[in-house]
Structure formats: structure tokens, C-alpha cells
Design an enzyme around this catalytic site. Structure first.
Site: not given
Ligand SMILES: Nc1c(NC[C@H](O)[C@H](O)[C@H](O)CO)[nH]c(=O)[nH]c1=O
Ligand SMILES: CC(=O)[C@@H](O)COP(=O)(O)O
Length: 155
Positions: A56, A82, A88
Site C-alpha cells: 500500500a 491490516i 507501522h
């Protein structure tokens, strides 16, 4: 008062889907949902390009370049971030959202946000074509509407 808004008529032009490979088990259903929604609204299969990036964080980088090429009517950014056990998630998800917005602003081309940002795998599965819809379909519908809106607004 005159209302100007997009619609879901068959849009003109090419569509780029930029998809992260990370969490492919939920991103692939997003890609298929987006492709299916575009085709069902009259977009030809050969007018859709799928560009894959590692994750992403890289989606907006490619989207920025692709939107600026002038070759596409709209760009869809699809991915799945996720949450893990460190901060992070915040950086990756935040950069994906901010960067896709910047790609749209800089290029004047509609860029839709179809990146899942979830706290759990279950939440991601639910939003990738099960009990909570498909964010890839949503991103495709937004892209169609914005392309048709821009057509009404003129260059
Ligand atoms: N943890 C997730 C990532 N992480 C990878 C980054 O997107 C990026 O590729 C890496 O930091 C190298 O620049 N990506 C996702 O798409 N989803 C995640 O959950
Ligand atoms: C969104 C992420 O980068 C995440 O998957 C990383 O997991 P962790 O925070 O446990 O390293």
C-alpha cells in the site's frame, strides 16, 4: 439552484487499477470486484489496466505517475493494510490515503481510495466481498461517477 453531479452511465476512457500485492488474499477479491463493476457498467475489458505494486505504501507512487500520464480517465488504488502489533499500520495506511489524494489533486484525474485499513483479518475479509460489501466495487463506482462528473464540468 443547479445541481451538477456524476452518474453511472458508461464512462469514456481507460481505467487503471493499482493494486498492492501485500495481503493478496483480500486484495485479489477487491481487484475482481472492481473489474466486474467497471465491465458491468460498459467499460471494455481492454480499457482496463492492472498495475501491481509491492504494498500500500507504493500504491500512491504508481498512481501519481499513472494519473499524470494523461492516458487514463481514472485510477483506482486497491490494497489492504491490516494492523499488526506496531505503529507501522498508521504510517502505511496514512501514506496510502494521503498519497492517493495528492495524485488526484496534482493530476486533475479522479483517483479513488479502495485500500482496506482494518484492525483485523476478519474485518478485511468482511470488506472484500463478504458480509460488509466489497471496497473494490465501491472504488470502481466512485471512479465511474467522478469520470462522468468531470465530463459534465468540462476540462
Ligand atoms: N503491512 C502492510 C504493508 N506493508 C508494506 C508496505 O506497504 C511497503 O510495501 C513496505 O513498507 C516497503 O516500502 N503493505 C500493505 O499493503 N498492507 C500491510 O498490511
Ligand atoms: C500494517 C503493517 O505494516 C503490519 O502488517 C505490520 O505488522 P507489525 O506492526 O506487527 O510489524
Amino acid at each position: 439552484m443547479k445541481i451538477i453531479e456524476g452518474d453511472f452511465a458508461t464512462p469514456k476512457g481507460r481505467f487503471a487499477i493499482v493494486a498492492g500485492r501485500f495481503n493478496a488474499f483480500v486484495v485479489e477479491p477487491l481487484v475482481e470486484g472492481a473489474r466486474d463493476a467497471l465491465v458491468r457498467h460498459g467499460v471494455k475489458e481492454d480499457a482496463i489496466d492492472l498495475i501491481r505494486v509491492p504494498g500500500a505504501f507504493e500504491i500512491p507512487q504508481a498512481a501519481y505517475k499513472i494519473a499524470g500520464s494523461g492516458k487514463y480517465a481514472a485510477v483506482l488504488g486497491l490494497g489492504a493494510v491490516i494492523r499488526g502489533s506496531t505503529p507501522h499500520f498508521d504510517y502505511v495506511a496514512g501514506e496510502a490515503a494521503k498519497g492517493l489524494g495528492q495524485a488526484a489533486y496534482a493530476s486533475g484525474v479522479p483517483v479513488s481510495f479502495g485500500v482496506l485499513t482494518t484492525d483485523s483479518i476478519e474485518q478485511a475479509i468482511e470488506r472484500a466481498g463478504t458480509k460488509a460489501g466489497n471496497k473494490g466495487v465501491d472504488a470502481a463506482m466512485v471512479a465511474i461517477e467522478m469520470v462522468n462528473l468531470y465530463a459534465k464540468l468540462g476540462k
